[in-house]
Design an enzyme around this catalytic site. Structure first.
Site, PDB file in Angstrom:
ATOM      1  N   GLY A  56       0.822  -1.199   0.000  1.00 48.09           N
ATOM      2  CA  GLY A  56       0.000   0.000   0.000  1.00 48.09           C
ATOM      3  C   GLY A  56       0.854   1.244   0.000  1.00 48.09           C
ATOM      4  O   GLY A  56       2.052   1.196   0.309  1.00 48.09           O
ATOM      5  N   CYS A  83       5.296  -6.130   1.540  1.00 46.06           N
ATOM      6  CA  CYS A  83       5.669  -4.718   1.595  1.00 46.06           C
ATOM      7  C   CYS A  83       5.009  -4.028   2.802  1.00 46.06           C
ATOM      8  O   CYS A  83       5.400  -4.289   3.937  1.00 46.06           O
ATOM      9  CB  CYS A  83       5.317  -4.038   0.273  1.00 46.06           C
ATOM     10  SG  CYS A  83       6.137  -2.442   0.027  1.00 46.06           S
ATOM     11  N   TYR A  84       4.002  -3.201   2.595  1.00 46.11           N
ATOM     12  CA  TYR A  84       3.329  -2.547   3.715  1.00 46.11           C
ATOM     13  C   TYR A  84       2.747  -3.585   4.675  1.00 46.11           C
ATOM     14  O   TYR A  84       2.764  -3.391   5.896  1.00 46.11           O
ATOM     15  CB  TYR A  84       2.220  -1.633   3.202  1.00 46.11           C
ATOM     16  CG  TYR A  84       1.468  -0.896   4.296  1.00 46.11           C
ATOM     17  CD1 TYR A  84       1.990   0.275   4.849  1.00 46.11           C
ATOM     18  CD2 TYR A  84       0.262  -1.377   4.773  1.00 46.11           C
ATOM     19  CE1 TYR A  84       1.315   0.950   5.865  1.00 46.11           C
ATOM     20  CE2 TYR A  84      -0.425  -0.718   5.777  1.00 46.11           C
ATOM     21  CZ  TYR A  84       0.100   0.452   6.329  1.00 46.11           C
ATOM     22  OH  TYR A  84      -0.571   1.107   7.333  1.00 46.11           O
ATOM     23  N   HIS A 170       7.887  -7.444  -4.031  1.00 39.77           N
ATOM     24  CA  HIS A 170       6.574  -7.783  -4.584  1.00 39.77           C
ATOM     25  C   HIS A 170       6.678  -9.054  -5.435  1.00 39.77           C
ATOM     26  O   HIS A 170       7.032  -8.996  -6.616  1.00 39.77           O
ATOM     27  CB  HIS A 170       6.040  -6.622  -5.429  1.00 39.77           C
ATOM     28  CG  HIS A 170       5.623  -5.444  -4.607  1.00 39.77           C
ATOM     29  ND1 HIS A 170       4.357  -5.317  -4.087  1.00 39.77           N
ATOM     30  CD2 HIS A 170       6.329  -4.349  -4.210  1.00 39.77           C
ATOM     31  CE1 HIS A 170       4.279  -4.191  -3.393  1.00 39.77           C
ATOM     32  NE2 HIS A 170       5.455  -3.586  -3.449  1.00 39.77           N
ATOM     33  N   GLU A 172       4.276 -10.679  -6.617  1.00 39.67           N
ATOM     34  CA  GLU A 172       3.150 -10.781  -7.547  1.00 39.67           C
ATOM     35  C   GLU A 172       3.443 -10.220  -8.922  1.00 39.67           C
ATOM     36  O   GLU A 172       2.728 -10.533  -9.889  1.00 39.67           O
ATOM     37  CB  GLU A 172       1.914 -10.077  -6.963  1.00 39.67           C
ATOM     38  CG  GLU A 172       2.032  -8.567  -6.814  1.00 39.67           C
ATOM     39  CD  GLU A 172       2.611  -8.119  -5.489  1.00 39.67           C
ATOM     40  OE1 GLU A 172       2.322  -6.989  -5.060  1.00 39.67           O
ATOM     41  OE2 GLU A 172       3.370  -8.913  -4.874  1.00 39.67           O
ATOM     42  N   ASP A 228     -16.342 -11.368 -22.817  1.00 43.25           N
ATOM     43  CA  ASP A 228     -17.110 -11.552 -21.587  1.00 43.25           C
ATOM     44  C   ASP A 228     -18.564 -11.907 -21.865  1.00 43.25           C
ATOM     45  O   ASP A 228     -19.093 -12.889 -21.336  1.00 43.25           O
ATOM     46  CB  ASP A 228     -17.041 -10.289 -20.724  1.00 43.25           C
ATOM     47  CG  ASP A 228     -15.615  -9.853 -20.461  1.00 43.25           C
ATOM     48  OD1 ASP A 228     -14.722 -10.716 -20.522  1.00 43.25           O
ATOM     49  OD2 ASP A 228     -15.390  -8.653 -20.219  1.00 43.25           O
ATOM     50  N   LYS A 370     -10.145 -11.987 -16.431  1.00 45.35           N
ATOM     51  CA  LYS A 370     -10.326 -12.090 -17.882  1.00 45.35           C
ATOM     52  C   LYS A 370      -9.808 -13.411 -18.447  1.00 45.35           C
ATOM     53  O   LYS A 370     -10.491 -14.072 -19.235  1.00 45.35           O
ATOM     54  CB  LYS A 370      -9.609 -10.923 -18.560  1.00 45.35           C
ATOM     55  CG  LYS A 370      -9.900 -10.771 -20.040  1.00 45.35           C
ATOM     56  CD  LYS A 370     -11.226 -10.083 -20.231  1.00 45.35           C
ATOM     57  CE  LYS A 370     -11.404  -9.607 -21.643  1.00 45.35           C
ATOM     58  NZ  LYS A 370     -12.638  -8.822 -21.805  1.00 45.35           N
TER      59      LYS A 370
END
Length: 514
Positions: A56, A83-84, A170, A172, A228, A370
């Protein structure tokens, strides 16, 4: 959702929060993003198997900085702080966070000293992505160091008897080389999950849920031809059969031959019950003289709803409206401290559905990303030309024309846009980029064509690369391809004498969805 093992991601406002959820889903584990304000009792009630604290933008020292309910650490489930999230947990258990006025950002080499669990099969020296200001300066009692970097002594830690792990980097983002391995280790080695999130089981569960929700009533689906809505229509068709009616509104703002292709594919080839509404003149008239893009969206949204509503009156016993709402739509509105809201992105980016329409929503994909929807579509037998189709915004070419929308300008852009796609396909690049299109500028320039001077329009070509649809950058198209695109547009499309290529970086918010 049916009963799956679930990991909760507590959102502290990181730009990467959705990526955390994506990485977890990639490991066949179901995941939900929730507000960082969730209580320990709510986590317990959710039957979460693990919790991840996101990064964050705040400092733990900021007034009003988001906190985490300490009771979450006593639930007996593993927690990973990123992280945060790491800094917050360390401070909460008596460690020391060092304020910094200098941000560490970018690639950093991580030196792993303990590869027993979180870093199993991770190289001793590996690249990670840092993005932080404050850092851990002292660990709480009983915490151990697992890895460090040149600038960060406590780059990865373990505490609370192995119930808490924290990383300053990070994992991710794709820039962290071993990020996927680290998530796999946390989910399987630390949390002991079994990976019960499968697309095949999702289809069976959703078919049953749709049947239960709709009963014997009719369902209508707003079909655009995009990924979609197309996959949603096929899934609902499997669930309710001829009780589904698709409504395709041709607003006159589509790409070249797109309306004919949608009708041919879904009505003639796939056999769905389809109402095709030709409302081209209505939309063009409503947009006359309007140049503000947001006003265009609102006008198109208003007209779409009214046209759709009129068409729906012709469907007997229609009580349910199917939408291809995705999980990023659900969590799109995020406050810095409050986490995601349930605000749904307006239908096709053009305006919300009014309450007086009176339909109950069927949204089978509201928990999917997606690429997961594409997997569902593949399992349902949809052809690649639909599943790999580049995203197209609901307002269509109206927002790719800067300035007023006219039939003449739509014709020019359609022809140019078709050339862009044709050349990218011919070069074998279509499936390797996320999106490519033309933007017609309200700018005219002087040029020389043949023996005469011209004063005609400029067109921007934009192509975007993305791996997840949440972060993007310009696509590095070969010069030969760009040369063919520019040459053909100027030669074959009347009204354009200059073509430029957009090579600026694009933040996630600029990606256009269908």
């Amino acid at each position: 959702m049916p009963d799956h093992q679930v990991v909760l991601v507590l959102d502290f406002g990181s730009q990467y929060t959705q990526l955390i959820a994506r990485r977890i889903r990639e490991e066949s584990v179901y995941c939900r993003i929730v507000s960082c304000g969730i209580t320990a009792e709510e986590v317990r009630s959710s039957k979460a198997a693990a919790v991840i604290l996101s990064g964050g933008p705040a400092s733990v020292y900021d007034e009003g900085a988001p906190r985490v309910d300490a009771g979450i650490f006593t639930l007996g489930i593993p927690v990973l702080g990123i992280c945060y999230g790491l800094q917050l947990a360390v401070q909460q258990f008596g460690g020391r966070i060092e304020r910094s006025d200098r941000r560490e950002y970018g690639h950093t080499m991580l030196n792993v000293s303990d590869a027993a669990d979180l870093f199993k099969s991770v190289p001793a020296h590996t690249r990670v992505w840092m993005s932080h200001g404050d850092r851990v300066a002292g660990l709480p009692e009983g915490f151990d160091v697992l890895a460090e970097s040149e600038a960060t002594r406590y780059a990865a830690v373990r505490g609370l008897g192995g119930r808490f792990y924290g990383v300053q980097f990070h994992p991710e983002v794709v820039h962290t080389d071993a990020g996927r391995t680290i998530f796999h280790n946390f989910l399987y080695n630390v949390a002991g999950l079994n990976g019960d999130w499968k697309i095949g089981s999702f289809i069976d569960e959703q078919v049953e849920a749709i049947r239960k929700q709709t009963g014997a009533d009719a369902v209508i689906c707003g079909l655009s031809g995009g990924v979609d809505s197309s996959v949603a229509a096929m899934l609902i068709d499997r669930a309710v059969g001829d009780r589904l009616t698709c409504i395709f509104v041709d607003n006159g703002l589509l790409r070249l031959d797109e309306a004919e292709e949608v009708v041919s594919m879904f009505k003639d080839h796939l056999g769905l019950k389809l109402i095709h509404v030709n409302a081209r003149s209505r939309f063009i008239q409503a947009l006359a003289g309007v140049d503000d893009p947001e006003q265009k969206r609102k006008i198109i949204g208003r007209e779409f709803i009214r046209v759709f509503e009129d068409a729906a009156k012709g469907v007997p016993n229609a009580r349910f409206l199917a939408q291809g709402t995705l999980y990023p739509d659900v969590i799109e509105s995020v406050s810095a401290h409050g986490g995601p809201s349930d605000a749904i992105k307006s239908h096709h980016n053009v305006g919300g559905l009014p309450e007086d329409m009176g339909f109950e929503l069927v949204e089978p994909f509201r928990w999917l990303f997606k690429d997961e929807v594409r997997e569902v579509g593949k399992a349902l037998g949809l052809p690649p030309e639909i599943l790999q189709r580049h995203p197209f915004p609901g307002p269509g070419l109206a927002v790719r024309i800067l300035g007023v929308v006219t039939e003449e300008r739509l014709h020019v852009l359609r022809q140019a846009d078709a050339i862009i796609i044709e050349e990218i396909r011919a070069a074998g690049l279509y499936d390797r980029i996320w999106q490519a299109f033309g933007v017609l500028l309200p700018v005219q320039s002087v040029g020389v064509m043949g023996d005469g001077r011209t004063y005609e329009n400029a067109l921007v070509v934009r192509a975007v690369s993305s791996t997840d649809g949440m972060t993007a950058d310009w696509a590095h198209l070969p010069y030969a391809v760009l040369n063919r695109i520019a040459g053909r547009i100027i030669s074959e499309v009347g009204g354009i004498n200059r073509v430029v290529y957009d090579i600026s970086s694009k933040p996630p918010s600029t990606i256009e969805w269908e």
